[in-house]
Design an enzyme around this catalytic site. Sequence first.
Site, short mmCIF file in Angstrom:
data_model
loop_
_atom_site.label_atom_id
_atom_site.label_comp_id
_atom_site.label_asym_id
_atom_site.label_seq_id
_atom_site.Cartn_x
_atom_site.Cartn_y
_atom_site.Cartn_z
N GLY A 96 1.94 -29.40 -14.67
CA GLY A 96 1.59 -29.70 -16.06
C GLY A 96 2.40 -30.85 -16.61
N ILE A 98 3.79 -32.47 -20.63
CA ILE A 98 4.85 -32.14 -21.60
C ILE A 98 4.41 -31.02 -22.52
CG2 ILE A 98 4.18 -33.78 -23.41
CD1 ILE A 98 7.31 -34.42 -23.53
N THR A 99 5.34 -30.17 -22.87
CA THR A 99 5.04 -29.12 -23.84
C THR A 99 6.27 -28.86 -24.69
OG1 THR A 99 3.98 -26.96 -24.15
CG2 THR A 99 5.69 -27.09 -22.46
N TYR A 100 6.07 -28.13 -25.76
CA TYR A 100 7.14 -27.80 -26.70
C TYR A 100 7.38 -26.30 -26.69
CZ TYR A 100 8.97 -26.26 -31.22
OH TYR A 100 9.69 -25.61 -32.19
N GLY A 168 2.02 -23.42 -17.55
CA GLY A 168 2.44 -24.28 -16.45
C GLY A 168 3.27 -23.45 -15.50
N PHE A 180 3.83 -19.04 -19.55
CA PHE A 180 3.01 -19.39 -20.72
C PHE A 180 3.85 -19.48 -21.98
CE2 PHE A 180 2.90 -14.71 -20.54
CZ PHE A 180 3.25 -14.37 -21.84
N CYS A 197 0.64 -31.56 -23.48
CA CYS A 197 -0.01 -31.43 -22.16
C CYS A 197 -0.71 -32.72 -21.74
CB CYS A 197 -0.98 -30.25 -22.13
SG CYS A 197 -0.20 -28.70 -22.61
#
EC number: 2.3.1.181
Length: 242
Positions: A96, A98-100, A168, A180, A197
């Site tokens: 995956g 980028i995520t926060y 991811g 998750f 994402c």
Amino acid sequence: MNTNQNKSVEFEDLGIKEYQPAWDYQESLMKNIIDTKIKNRDLPAEEHITTPNHFLLVEHPHVYTLGKSGHEENMLAGIDKLKEIDATFVKVNRGGDITYHGFGQIVGYPILDLENFFTDIHLYMRNLEEVIIRAIGDFGLKGERSPGETGVWLDVGKPYARKICAMGVKASRWVTLHGFALNVNTDMRYFEYIIPCGIKDKQVTSVKRELERELTTGEVEDLKANIRKHFADVFGAELIQK
């Protein structure tokens, strides 16, 4: 294939924990499972040591994580802005982009030996989505899958489709890592500093935004309990509190 399948999963709620120590803890649990599997290769089947499974829930202080296939240009905030908003940035070994992660989010990390369940990463991801779809369904929200995009979405196929839960994972020797992130009472302003994402044309949302009210502490605990229940049902597992 593991001939001595263990469907029990040790559950642990870590509360609020910084991202790096939580990642280190996941890695240590994963290493223990893999070390056991390597030992088993040299043993006759009847002497195989049962591998454990773990499921962690946690809430992280503000952090942006970039997957190994991700693009740094999807991180829109520089070092100074990160300091200003009290957030950190970490490169991780999951799939995956980028995520926060941040306060008001329920983050789940299943560290499972999939040979105890099924050896199919695609099915594993669909099962994780199913757990969240059922859990938010208990709060009246209709979660869906979006073809070609992991995670749980609302109003798929419409111009205002939005993601409520990002996913991811990484797997090594069929042992899973990462998981998750479900937006519950999340401060959605933090998503303004990334292209979530790597998807430019879709919005993100939260349970709070959809219900137009903040969930109480008791309701958040109920949601966590629902996640545990549906995880056990979907995976055919027995969750044991650590």
